[in-house]
Design an enzyme around this catalytic site. Structure first.
Site, mmCIF file in Angstrom:
data_model
loop_
_atom_site.group_PDB
_atom_site.id
_atom_site.type_symbol
_atom_site.label_atom_id
_atom_site.label_comp_id
_atom_site.label_asym_id
_atom_site.label_seq_id
_atom_site.Cartn_x
_atom_site.Cartn_y
_atom_site.Cartn_z
ATOM 1 N N ASP A 52 0.682 -1.093 0.001
ATOM 2 C CA ASP A 52 0.114 -0.062 0.005
ATOM 3 C C ASP A 52 0.877 1.448 0.012
ATOM 4 O OD1 ASP A 52 -3.213 0.115 0.808
ATOM 5 O OD2 ASP A 52 -2.099 2.150 0.879
ATOM 6 N N CYS A 86 -14.781 -1.877 -3.934
ATOM 7 C CA CYS A 86 -15.994 -1.559 -3.118
ATOM 8 C C CYS A 86 -16.866 -0.521 -3.789
ATOM 9 C CB CYS A 86 -15.598 -1.441 -1.603
ATOM 10 S SG CYS A 86 -14.728 0.214 -1.462
ATOM 11 N N ASP A 120 -6.777 -5.109 -5.377
ATOM 12 C CA ASP A 120 -7.919 -4.481 -4.526
ATOM 13 C C ASP A 120 -7.538 -3.000 -4.473
ATOM 14 O OD1 ASP A 120 -9.904 -4.036 -2.931
ATOM 15 O OD2 ASP A 120 -9.016 -4.509 -0.993
ATOM 16 N N ASP A 151 4.323 -10.493 3.929
ATOM 17 C CA ASP A 151 5.544 -9.400 4.058
ATOM 18 C C ASP A 151 4.940 -8.122 3.340
ATOM 19 O OD1 ASP A 151 7.946 -7.793 3.462
ATOM 20 O OD2 ASP A 151 8.482 -9.104 1.698
#
Length: 177
Positions: free
Chosen positions: A11, A109, A56, A33
């Protein structure tokens, strides 16, 4: 995976990496990791590394407005023009990390077609080494005819008022060459 192998998680925000670390520790998962990295450039570091890839992607979040009403005040119409471009860029990058015959899952989402099937359609036009793969056997509920058609096509749009879940989208792709 029975705590064997390696799961790499990325991220761009440190606080999200910390959440991944905390959650994996709480669940006893020792093979994650997690590090701060830009998902639009993963293909440079991990070419054809993974058996499975999950993109995602950041999205408008329109599928979770029912339980996160405050989020609607942080949405701008311009996001629906900008987000699909970013989502496609991330999907391209992650796709290059997946080995031949590997699985790539795309998820949001969101309930917006531009962020979901629109991104998948654009990706498949540019990446003939991937194809959608049916997912009906992976869904935990029975399907009506319209849902069955989607799932057989390799994607599924969950809708709060139909499926009793948040609104989200998943597509399952296989790298064929």
């Amino acid at each position: 995976m029975d705590n064997e192998g390696v799961i790499k998680a990325f991220d761009i925000y440190e606080h999200k990496i910390n959440l991944i670390a905390e959650t994996s520790k709480r669940l006893g998962i020792k093979i994650i990791d997690a590090s701060v990295k830009d998902a639009t450039a993963l293909d440079l570091e991990l070419p054809e590394w993974a058996d499975f890839g999950l993109a995602d992607v950041p999205c408008s979040g329109t599928g979770v407005l029912g339980r996160r009403a405050d989020a609607r005040w942080r949405k701008e119409p311009s996001q629906l023009n900008e987000l699909p471009q970013l989502q496609l860029k991330i999907l391209h990058s992650v796709s290059k990390c997946v080995k031949q015959n590997g699985v790539l899952v795309y998820s949001t989402c969101s309930i917006e077609p531009e962020e979901n099937l629109g991104v998948i359609s654009s990706f498949l036009k540019e990446n003939q080494n991937y194809q959608l793969h049916p997912i009906e056997s992976l869904l935990p509920f029975s399907l009506d005819s319209e849902d069955q058609k989607q799932a057989e096509s390799g994607y599924f749009q969950f809708l709060p008022h139909v499926h009793g879940t948040d609104g989200f989208f998943v597509a399952r792709l296989i790298r064929i060459k």
